[in-house]
Design an enzyme around this catalytic site. Sequence first.
Site, PDB file in Angstrom:
ATOM      1  N   GLN A 193      -4.756  -1.278   9.488  1.00  0.00           N
ATOM      2  CA  GLN A 193      -4.632  -2.614   8.909  1.00  0.00           C
ATOM      3  C   GLN A 193      -5.230  -3.677   9.839  1.00  0.00           C
ATOM      4  OE1 GLN A 193      -3.386  -3.336   5.737  1.00  0.00           O
ATOM      5  NE2 GLN A 193      -4.169  -5.378   6.173  1.00  0.00           N
TER       6      GLN A 193
ATOM      7  N   ASP B 129     -10.825   2.781   3.836  1.00  0.00           N
ATOM      8  CA  ASP B 129     -11.209   1.387   3.585  1.00  0.00           C
ATOM      9  C   ASP B 129     -12.713   1.217   3.369  1.00  0.00           C
ATOM     10  OD1 ASP B 129      -9.164  -0.453   3.371  1.00  0.00           O
ATOM     11  OD2 ASP B 129      -8.791  -0.500   5.526  1.00  0.00           O
TER      12      ASP B 129
ATOM     13  N   LYS C 205       0.834  -1.205   0.000  1.00  0.00           N
ATOM     14  CA  LYS C 205       0.000   0.000   0.000  1.00  0.00           C
ATOM     15  C   LYS C 205       0.870   1.257   0.000  1.00  0.00           C
ATOM     16  CE  LYS C 205      -3.843  -2.458   2.060  1.00  0.00           C
ATOM     17  NZ  LYS C 205      -4.564  -2.886   3.247  1.00  0.00           N
TER      18      LYS C 205
END
Length: 283
Positions: free
Chosen positions: A97, A120, A53
Site C-alpha cells: 500500500q 497493482d 481490499k
Amino acid sequence: MAEIIDGKALSASIKEDLAAEAKRYEESYGRKVGLAVVKVGHDGASEVYVRNKIAACEKVGVRSFAYELPEDESEEDLLALVDKLNDDEEVDGILVQLPLPAHLNEKKVLARIRPEKDADGFHVVNAGGLMLGLPCTKPCTPAGIIELIKSTGAKIAGKHAVVVGRSNIVGKPCAMLLLSENATVTICHSRTVDLASYTRQADILVAAVGIKQLIKGDMIKPGAIVIDVGMNRDNGKLYGDVDFGEAEKVASYITPVPGGVGPMTVTMLLKNTIESAFRCRKG
Ligand code: NDP
C-alpha cells in the site's frame, strides 16, 4: 441530465464473475487464490483502503494475507518480507500500500515484487508492457476506468479522450489504455496552459488531479463522458476533481464520488490477482 455510471453496481456484477473464477481455481488446484496486502505505518486513508481490499477478497473467495508493519520498519526488513512473499506458493498477488513512510524507497520496494505477482501493475516490467502493448498486469484504477467507460456502451475508438493528470499510477497508464482502445489522447498536467481549452474538446474526460472540483461545467463538452478519479477530503466529506452539480447538466455520463472509480479500483485488484494465479499455473 447526465446518466450516472454506477461504479458500485458494475463492480458488484464483475465481482460475481470473479467469485466464480476464484472458485474454479480452488476446485482445480486445491487452494484459494491468495493476495498479500502489506501496509507500513498508520496513514489514515491507507487504513481504509487496505480494509476495503481485504473485505473485497473475502467477498469473492480470495484468501488475504495482511501484514501491518510499524511506521519505523526498516527497508531491509520490508524487502525481506517481499522476497518471502515472492517465494510463497500460496501467494499469487502482492500489494504494498502506497504511500510508504518517507524513509522507505518506494521505487526500490515496488521493483522487488516479482512482476508476475505485481497485483497493482506498478512494476517497471508491467509498465513497460503496457507501453509496448505486451501482455501485462494493468494498473487497477486505469483498468477500472476503461470498464466504466465501456459500461456506457459508447465506443472509445476514434473519440478524443483528454486525461487531466499524468501520475504513474493513474494519468499516464490511463492515457496508454485509452490509446490502446484507439482513442485520440491528450494528456494535461499542472503546466498545461489554458486547461479548459483542452477539456472542452474531450468526448471522454478523465480527471485525475487531486484538486477538489477543479473541473467546472463550462470546461466540459456537451455530451461528454466524464470520469472523476479524484478523492479529495474536506471537512470529513469526499469530493471529486469535477464539480458534479455543474457537470451533470452538461455531460452524457458521469461517475459520482464516492461510488464511481473507487469501487472499480478494488475490483480490478482482485481481477489481477485471480488472473495472475491462473497464469502461473499455465507456466
Ligand atoms: P498525483 O498527485 O500523483 O498526480 C496529480 C496530477 O495532476 C499530476 O500529474 C499533476 O501535474 C496534475 N495537476 C496538478 N494540478 C493541476 C492543475 N491545476 N491542472 C492540471 N493538472 C494538474 O495524483 P494521483 O494521480 O495519484 O491521484 C489523482 C487523484 O485521484 C487524487 O485525488 C487521488 O486521491 C485520486 N485517486 C483515486 C483513486 C481511486 O481509486 N478512486 C486511485 C488513485 C488516486 P504534474 O505532473 O505537472 O505535477
